[in-house]
Motif scaffolding. Structure first.
Motif, PDB file in Angstrom:
ATOM      1  N   ASP B 248      25.449  21.229  53.204  1.00 23.77           N
ATOM      2  CA  ASP B 248      25.205  20.474  52.277  1.00 23.77           C
ATOM      3  C   ASP B 248      23.927  20.667  51.344  1.00 23.77           C
ATOM      4  O   ASP B 248      22.693  21.094  52.213  1.00 23.77           O
ATOM      5  N   GLU B 249      23.509  19.353  50.662  1.00 16.06           N
ATOM      6  CA  GLU B 249      22.536  19.048  50.174  1.00 16.06           C
ATOM      7  C   GLU B 249      21.098  19.064  50.887  1.00 16.06           C
ATOM      8  O   GLU B 249      20.871  19.630  51.344  1.00 16.06           O
ATOM      9  N   GLY B 250      21.641  18.092  51.996  1.00 16.46           N
ATOM     10  CA  GLY B 250      20.891  17.377  53.198  1.00 16.46           C
ATOM     11  C   GLY B 250      19.787  18.975  54.000  1.00 16.46           C
ATOM     12  O   GLY B 250      18.536  19.206  54.273  1.00 16.46           O
ATOM     13  N   ASP B 251      20.657  19.826  54.329  1.00 20.39           N
ATOM     14  CA  ASP B 251      20.453  20.470  54.761  1.00 20.39           C
ATOM     15  C   ASP B 251      20.137  21.640  54.659  1.00 20.39           C
ATOM     16  O   ASP B 251      18.531  22.562  55.046  1.00 20.39           O
ATOM     17  N   PHE B 252      20.168  22.043  52.834  1.00 25.22           N
ATOM     18  CA  PHE B 252      18.869  22.756  52.403  1.00 25.22           C
ATOM     19  C   PHE B 252      17.919  21.981  52.221  1.00 25.22           C
ATOM     20  O   PHE B 252      16.481  23.353  52.147  1.00 25.22           O
ATOM     21  N   ASP B 253      17.435  20.622  52.164  1.00 29.14           N
ATOM     22  CA  ASP B 253      15.964  19.901  52.432  1.00 29.14           C
ATOM     23  C   ASP B 253      15.327  20.545  53.729  1.00 29.14           C
ATOM     24  O   ASP B 253      14.114  20.721  53.354  1.00 29.14           O
ATOM     25  N   ILE B 254      16.577  20.625  54.646  1.00 23.06           N
ATOM     26  CA  ILE B 254      15.639  20.401  55.776  1.00 23.06           C
ATOM     27  C   ILE B 254      15.809  21.886  56.420  1.00 23.06           C
ATOM     28  O   ILE B 254      14.658  22.395  57.009  1.00 23.06           O
ATOM     29  N   ILE B 255      16.036  22.693  56.075  1.00 22.62           N
ATOM     30  CA  ILE B 255      15.768  23.776  56.548  1.00 22.62           C
ATOM     31  C   ILE B 255      14.181  24.764  54.993  1.00 22.62           C
ATOM     32  O   ILE B 255      13.601  25.301  55.887  1.00 22.62           O
ATOM     33  N   LYS B 256      14.405  24.396  54.224  1.00 22.59           N
ATOM     34  CA  LYS B 256      13.161  24.276  53.045  1.00 22.59           C
ATOM     35  C   LYS B 256      11.924  23.886  53.980  1.00 22.59           C
ATOM     36  O   LYS B 256      10.880  24.410  54.247  1.00 22.59           O
ATOM     37  N   LYS B 257      12.089  22.572  54.144  1.00 28.33           N
ATOM     38  CA  LYS B 257      11.297  21.426  54.866  1.00 28.33           C
ATOM     39  C   LYS B 257      10.304  22.425  56.448  1.00 28.33           C
ATOM     40  O   LYS B 257       8.911  22.320  55.857  1.00 28.33           O
ATOM     41  N   ARG B 258      11.114  22.569  57.321  1.00 24.55           N
ATOM     42  CA  ARG B 258      10.847  23.053  58.468  1.00 24.55           C
ATOM     43  C   ARG B 258      11.057  24.595  58.058  1.00 24.55           C
ATOM     44  O   ARG B 258       9.846  25.323  58.975  1.00 24.55           O
ATOM     45  N   GLY B 259      10.445  25.549  56.998  1.00 22.45           N
ATOM     46  CA  GLY B 259      10.103  26.687  57.263  1.00 22.45           C
ATOM     47  C   GLY B 259      11.398  27.554  57.844  1.00 22.45           C
ATOM     48  O   GLY B 259      10.741  28.940  58.543  1.00 22.45           O
ATOM     49  N   LEU B 260      12.744  27.580  57.795  1.00 18.25           N
ATOM     50  CA  LEU B 260      13.715  28.244  59.133  1.00 18.25           C
ATOM     51  C   LEU B 260      13.663  29.298  57.859  1.00 18.25           C
ATOM     52  O   LEU B 260      14.208  29.617  56.536  1.00 18.25           O
ATOM     53  N   TYR B 261      13.894  30.087  58.958  1.00 16.37           N
ATOM     54  CA  TYR B 261      14.625  31.551  57.966  1.00 16.37           C
ATOM     55  C   TYR B 261      16.524  31.305  58.283  1.00 16.37           C
ATOM     56  O   TYR B 261      16.989  30.702  59.175  1.00 16.37           O
ATOM     57  N   VAL B 262      17.309  31.962  57.158  1.00 13.23           N
ATOM     58  CA  VAL B 262      17.995  32.524  57.495  1.00 13.23           C
ATOM     59  C   VAL B 262      19.231  33.856  57.630  1.00 13.23           C
ATOM     60  O   VAL B 262      18.198  34.577  56.977  1.00 13.23           O
ATOM     61  N   VAL B 263      19.853  33.937  58.266  1.00  7.94           N
ATOM     62  CA  VAL B 263      19.918  35.589  58.950  1.00  7.94           C
ATOM     63  C   VAL B 263      21.025  35.002  58.286  1.00  7.94           C
ATOM     64  O   VAL B 263      22.717  34.692  59.232  1.00  7.94           O
ATOM     65  N   THR B 264      21.904  36.197  57.026  1.00  8.57           N
ATOM     66  CA  THR B 264      23.063  35.696  56.894  1.00  8.57           C
ATOM     67  C   THR B 264      23.677  37.231  57.373  1.00  8.57           C
ATOM     68  O   THR B 264      23.430  38.443  57.672  1.00  8.57           O
ATOM     69  N   ASN B 265      24.815  36.861  57.692  1.00  7.47           N
ATOM     70  CA  ASN B 265      25.615  38.076  58.534  1.00  7.47           C
ATOM     71  C   ASN B 265      27.600  38.399  57.465  1.00  7.47           C
ATOM     72  O   ASN B 265      28.579  38.196  57.750  1.00  7.47           O
ATOM     73  N   PRO B 266      27.418  38.741  56.206  1.00  9.32           N
ATOM     74  CA  PRO B 266      28.593  38.557  55.126  1.00  9.32           C
ATOM     75  C   PRO B 266      29.995  39.490  55.889  1.00  9.32           C
ATOM     76  O   PRO B 266      30.742  39.010  55.913  1.00  9.32           O
ATOM     77  N   ALA B 267      29.162  40.324  56.275  1.00 10.78           N
ATOM     78  CA  ALA B 267      30.679  41.583  57.357  1.00 10.78           C
ATOM     79  C   ALA B 267      31.240  40.530  57.838  1.00 10.78           C
ATOM     80  O   ALA B 267      32.516  40.445  57.771  1.00 10.78           O
TER      81      ALA B 267
END
Lengths: 425, 425
Positions: B248-267
């Motif tokens: 959700d919107e708040g999640d994006f902000d936390i991820i950005k603020k904390r400098g987290l990587y997102v590892v996507t696993n599309p298949a």
């Protein structure tokens, strides 16, 4: 050539047969035997292939492609379908010669062979170039007529229908079709409808690929493309729809009633942001689905393994149902349904009397291990890397990374690059 | 070993460098030179590799996987994530020995090599087995701690953090992590938070993979998993989220603020019907994205080419934007961002002083022709078939279809099949 393939697991794709161990005999372009090991046979063979550790199955059928568009690979990506067609594809295609198309077809055929594709339903310019490619390479192509307002007459279509359906080996054949509702006048469509009626033959067309196409057709005709084309009598003798992404309730009923095939092209539909076809819905209604790569300009590759994974994977995600479109159903689409969709019932399964269009799948690769469920492995983890041999009409055209065509790999690459450079600058 | 690769196109993945022709020198496990041809060099080489017609680039980094789950490939498909985990995966895993995991890891490594993956961020049981695999094969693995309520203590985690971060060659290393919010008590998470604070180190975790996971967390805590874990101080020193599908919107902000990587696993997300991660949104916000295959039980294969195509193709379709996530951005995720995400900054690019983790891509295959835009070809039409050589830490582990590991292909397959049969019956 008489060829025996032995020591091999066989997946005939006949209903209920499963996978068994045995051997397959090929005489000329036809399968003469597919069954358990035969001891003490007196047959003489020109070639014997040891299939130990591998799986022999019918080749994949690419039920919608534009082979010679190889010259546009990675040239114009990241654009909407209509902009892409009008500003990039059509102007470049205007410069193509028959000689270009001949070599660009050969490049596509090389790639089909690496992916275990043994026949293609090809919709493109210049039928003589397609015929020449098939004659020289030994490959199998079904030409899909692509007449539209930019070229072609009904009389020429009728002549081509006869001309390209005379090959006794059925390596080249021809089906009635046209480019799309949005590029073809009502008059032309009525003419095609007349031919379909005259010869009792099916009609194939790009249909409902994008939302815009459907909306524009509604604005012009008050009907969806499916309903409008059906109202012109185009589907009275069956046929097929390429793409079939955006459908309404009435469309599903027409497709079902007319016995149409839908050829899904999932990678192209993703890449051009066209959408995701309702494949599970088609299957639930008993509408037969086949699979195509679409052309290499939009996909950008000609890989049936990618398409197979997408055909099931996308449905699972979109329908929120991990059971949607099971692996065996996908294999059937790729190997069997495609044959019917393009009018090649003699290429559907690996059985006596069928054409010897077969592939040998290397199971001794890490992505196929452990060997718990080979059908699932093929669909969920298979790749071009597993294609050990591709045979078309009884001739081995690809084996262990080597191509057995009339031209060398180097010459085909050089000619294709020359065409691309000349046309695209 | 000192190795020279010459006559080759080089894509270093350094910003703005593009593709140039030249040569690369490897001394020990490190790149000693990457640049234009050097004439009259007096260097002596143990091996020289002619790269004519090929492309040399940094290897792909698989930033989220469970290697030893190879034994479950094609065993339990077509099920929802939680049912799949609880009825199939966990009971089978309870029977795994360290010896099983050692051989199942080797099977996974073979497949990584065929796909040009030179290091993996591996989250699985039995760290000694992982360490032994790396030692014996020469491969590079980063262990991601996966503690949860079913096993492990904070004290053991702290010991493992020290123990597995001592390899001077960095072929094995270790990052702090845990399985998931829904399998881990608040007490344990607070303990991990304490360790993260003590050593100023990042934390990695499965997060927001399914809608149900997010809903359940909201019910229990009143917060999303991202917000809840952040409230426990887990991301004060950065880290990464595996999957990151439902935000959700708040999640994006936390991820950005904390400098987290997102590892996507599309298949994997498609196959388990988990959904499609908002990758374009992450990129638009400047959140760094890396790519993982997830384990072979859910994917079912370990193929970075499939993941790269999906990473861009799905965004184009879902965002109705064919320009979404361009090819070069995807290559950066696969080759560069993955290195940072798993704490291997010395493996990001092909440059002097970096680890010699490189791949040679065969451009003399039909899916790479014509050579109009090699980067796009890699992402949109590349396949395992194009991986000609995979080098890890200066050692060629895979070349022209042959594996250079301490065990034979046959032995690895046999052991993996034995484990699968014993455990799954």
């Amino acid at each position: 050539m008489n060829i025996r393939i032995y020591n091999v697991r066989i997946l005939t794709m006949e209903a209920g047969k499963g996978i068994f161990r045995g051997e397959v005999w090929v005489k000329g372009d036809t399968i003469a035997y597919a069954g358990p090991v035969i001891l003490d046979s007196k047959e003489k063979w020109d070639q014997e292939i040891d299939g130990r550790g591998n799986l022999l199955m019918p080749g994949f059928k690419n039920a919608h492609t534009h082979s010679a568009m190889t010259f546009l690979r990675s040239h114009a990506d990241d654009m909407k379908l209509d902009e892409w067609l009008n500003t990039r594809v059509f102007p470049a295609e205007a410069k193509l010669t028959g000689e270009d198309i001949y070599w660009l077809n050969k490049l596509a055929i090389m790639e089909y062979l690496t992916s275990g594709i043994t026949s293609v339903f090809d919709m493109y310019l210049n039928k003589p170039a397609a015929e020449r490619t098939v004659k020289d390479t030994g490959y199998r192509m079904v030409i899909c007529e692509s007449i539209n307002d930019f070229g072609g007459t009904i009389q020429e279509v009728e002549e081509d229908y006869h001309r390209y359906n005379q090959d006794p080996d059925r390596r080249i054949s021809y089906q009635l079709g046209f480019h799309a509702e949005y590029t073809t006048s009502r008059e032309l469509m009525e003419g095609l409808s007349g031919l379909s009626e005259k010869y009792k033959i099916p009609v194939y067309v790009h249909c409902s690929e994008t939302k815009k196409e459907v909306e524009d057709c509604r604005t012009r005709t008050g009907m969806t493309p499916v309903a409008y084309m059906d109202s012109l009598g185009l589907f009275a003798h069956g046929g097929g729809l390429f793409h079939g992404v955006h459908m309404d309730e009435g469309d599903f009923d027409i497709i079902k009633k007319r016995g149409l095939y839908v050829v899904t092209n999932p990678a192209s539909n993703l890449k051009l942001a066209s959408g995701i076809a309702p494949v599970k819905r088609y299957l639930d209604m008993g509408i037969p689905v086949a699979i195509g790569t679409d052309g290499p300009a939009s996909n950008n590759c000609l890989d049936m393994f990618r398409e197979m994974f997408l055909t099931t994977g996308l449905q699972k995600a979109v329908c929120d149902d991990p059971e949607a479109v099971p692996a065996m159903e996908v294999l059937k689409m790729a190997a069997v349904n495609g044959a019917y969709a393009m009018g090649l019932p003699e290429c559907d399964t690996l059985a006596e009397g069928k054409k010897a269009d077969m592939i040998l799948i290397d199971l001794q690769q890490p992505n196929m291990q452990p060997l718990q469920n080979i059908e699932k492995n093929l669909v969920y983890s298979g790749s071009k890397q597993n294609v050990k041999m591709t045979m078309v009409g009884g001739r081995v055209l690809y084996q262990d990374g080597n191509y057995y065509l009339d031209s060398s790999k180097e010459e085909i690459f050089a000619r294709a690059n020359e065409s691309a450079r000349r046309i695209l600058g």
